[in-house]
Design a protein around this motif. Structure first.
Motif, PDB file in Angstrom:
ATOM      1  N   UNK A  98      32.444  45.401  66.010  1.00 23.13           N
ATOM      2  CA  UNK A  98      32.628  46.697  65.650  1.00 23.13           C
ATOM      3  C   UNK A  98      31.760  47.814  66.759  1.00 23.13           C
ATOM      4  N   UNK A  99      31.125  47.051  67.403  1.00 29.14           N
ATOM      5  CA  UNK A  99      30.175  47.964  68.305  1.00 29.14           C
ATOM      6  C   UNK A  99      30.239  47.554  69.965  1.00 29.14           C
ATOM      7  N   UNK A 100      30.877  46.457  70.357  1.00 32.74           N
ATOM      8  CA  UNK A 100      30.806  46.038  71.673  1.00 32.74           C
ATOM      9  C   UNK A 100      32.342  46.134  72.100  1.00 32.74           C
ATOM     10  N   UNK A 101      32.314  46.743  72.976  1.00 31.29           N
ATOM     11  CA  UNK A 101      33.773  47.365  73.593  1.00 31.29           C
ATOM     12  C   UNK A 101      34.748  46.218  73.841  1.00 31.29           C
ATOM     13  N   UNK A 102      33.987  45.237  74.610  1.00 28.89           N
ATOM     14  CA  UNK A 102      34.868  43.975  74.925  1.00 28.89           C
ATOM     15  C   UNK A 102      35.371  43.194  73.721  1.00 28.89           C
ATOM     16  N   UNK A 103      34.600  42.914  72.944  1.00 29.77           N
ATOM     17  CA  UNK A 103      35.200  42.440  71.533  1.00 29.77           C
ATOM     18  C   UNK A 103      35.975  43.293  70.652  1.00 29.77           C
ATOM     19  N   UNK A 104      35.462  44.614  70.505  1.00 27.00           N
ATOM     20  CA  UNK A 104      36.103  45.587  69.829  1.00 27.00           C
ATOM     21  C   UNK A 104      37.540  45.713  70.466  1.00 27.00           C
ATOM     22  N   UNK A 161      35.464  58.472  76.315  1.00 26.34           N
ATOM     23  CA  UNK A 161      36.496  58.680  75.358  1.00 26.34           C
ATOM     24  C   UNK A 161      37.234  57.542  74.920  1.00 26.34           C
ATOM     25  N   UNK A 162      37.565  56.850  75.894  1.00 25.93           N
ATOM     26  CA  UNK A 162      38.459  55.671  75.556  1.00 25.93           C
ATOM     27  C   UNK A 162      37.815  54.472  74.645  1.00 25.93           C
ATOM     28  N   UNK A 163      36.649  54.344  75.017  1.00 27.05           N
ATOM     29  CA  UNK A 163      35.628  53.522  74.242  1.00 27.05           C
ATOM     30  C   UNK A 163      35.347  53.851  72.938  1.00 27.05           C
ATOM     31  N   UNK A 164      35.201  55.265  72.903  1.00 26.32           N
ATOM     32  CA  UNK A 164      34.902  55.886  71.451  1.00 26.32           C
ATOM     33  C   UNK A 164      36.062  55.682  70.554  1.00 26.32           C
ATOM     34  N   UNK A 165      37.337  55.839  71.158  1.00 30.31           N
ATOM     35  CA  UNK A 165      38.563  55.610  70.413  1.00 30.31           C
ATOM     36  C   UNK A 165      38.829  54.312  69.805  1.00 30.31           C
ATOM     37  N   UNK A 166      38.453  53.147  70.473  1.00 31.20           N
ATOM     38  CA  UNK A 166      38.678  51.922  70.257  1.00 31.20           C
ATOM     39  C   UNK A 166      37.485  51.634  69.086  1.00 31.20           C
ATOM     40  N   UNK A 167      36.211  51.925  69.480  1.00 31.17           N
ATOM     41  CA  UNK A 167      35.235  51.775  68.566  1.00 31.17           C
ATOM     42  C   UNK A 167      35.387  52.256  67.163  1.00 31.17           C
ATOM     43  N   UNK A 168      36.187  53.664  67.038  1.00 31.82           N
ATOM     44  CA  UNK A 168      36.378  54.142  66.000  1.00 31.82           C
ATOM     45  C   UNK A 168      37.417  53.326  65.174  1.00 31.82           C
ATOM     46  N   UNK A 169      38.519  52.907  65.991  1.00 33.47           N
ATOM     47  CA  UNK A 169      39.289  51.936  65.187  1.00 33.47           C
ATOM     48  C   UNK A 169      38.816  50.773  64.683  1.00 33.47           C
ATOM     49  N   UNK A 170      37.700  50.020  65.438  1.00 31.12           N
ATOM     50  CA  UNK A 170      37.045  48.898  64.852  1.00 31.12           C
ATOM     51  C   UNK A 170      36.098  49.272  63.896  1.00 31.12           C
TER      52      UNK A 170
END
Length: 123
Positions: free
Chosen positions: A29-35, A12-21
């Motif tokens: 835009x699609x790698x959690x560490x970079x996003x 859920x946390x990752x999805x939130x960050x990816x959506x913001x990116x």
């Protein structure tokens, strides 16, 4: 004691960050560490620029007022001084809009401000 699995929370946390990116370029835009780092930085810029936006608009209103008031033979600073002395409390945004859309009303305000100022010495 039962084991706690945290996959749902992490996802859920990752999805939130990816959506913001969304809309970012490349891996951001699609790698959690970079996003994550990109989103953090973008939020800092957004916070800073919400403050700067106010500053920029105030400067714009002042420039517009200065130009409008000079057509009536005053400077911006003398105009604001006259407004203060005549007891007129209108903010710069409203005065700027008045100068653009209601020139006759603005001319009346300028005359009020001018009458509150001491007469200039004849040079």
């Amino acid at each position: 004691m039962a084991r706690v699995k945290r996959g749902v929370t992490s996802h859920a946390k990752h999805k939130k960050v990816i959506k913001a990116a969304k809309g970012f370029y490349g891996r951001r835009k699609n790698t959690i560490r970079a996003a994550k780092s990109a989103v953090e930085r973008s939020m800092q810029y957004a916070y800073r620029d919400r403050k700067n936006k106010k500053r920029t608009f105030r400067a714009l209103w002042i420039q517009r007022l200065n130009a409008a008031v000079r057509e009536h033979g005053l400077t911006y600073s003398r105009f604001i001084d006259g407004l203060a002395k005549s007891g007129i409390e209108v903010d710069r945004k409203a005065l700027s809009e008045l100068a653009i859309h209601e020139p006759a009303s603005f001319a009346a305000v300028v005359e009020k401000a001018r009458s509150a100022l001491p007469a200039a010495k004849a040079a």
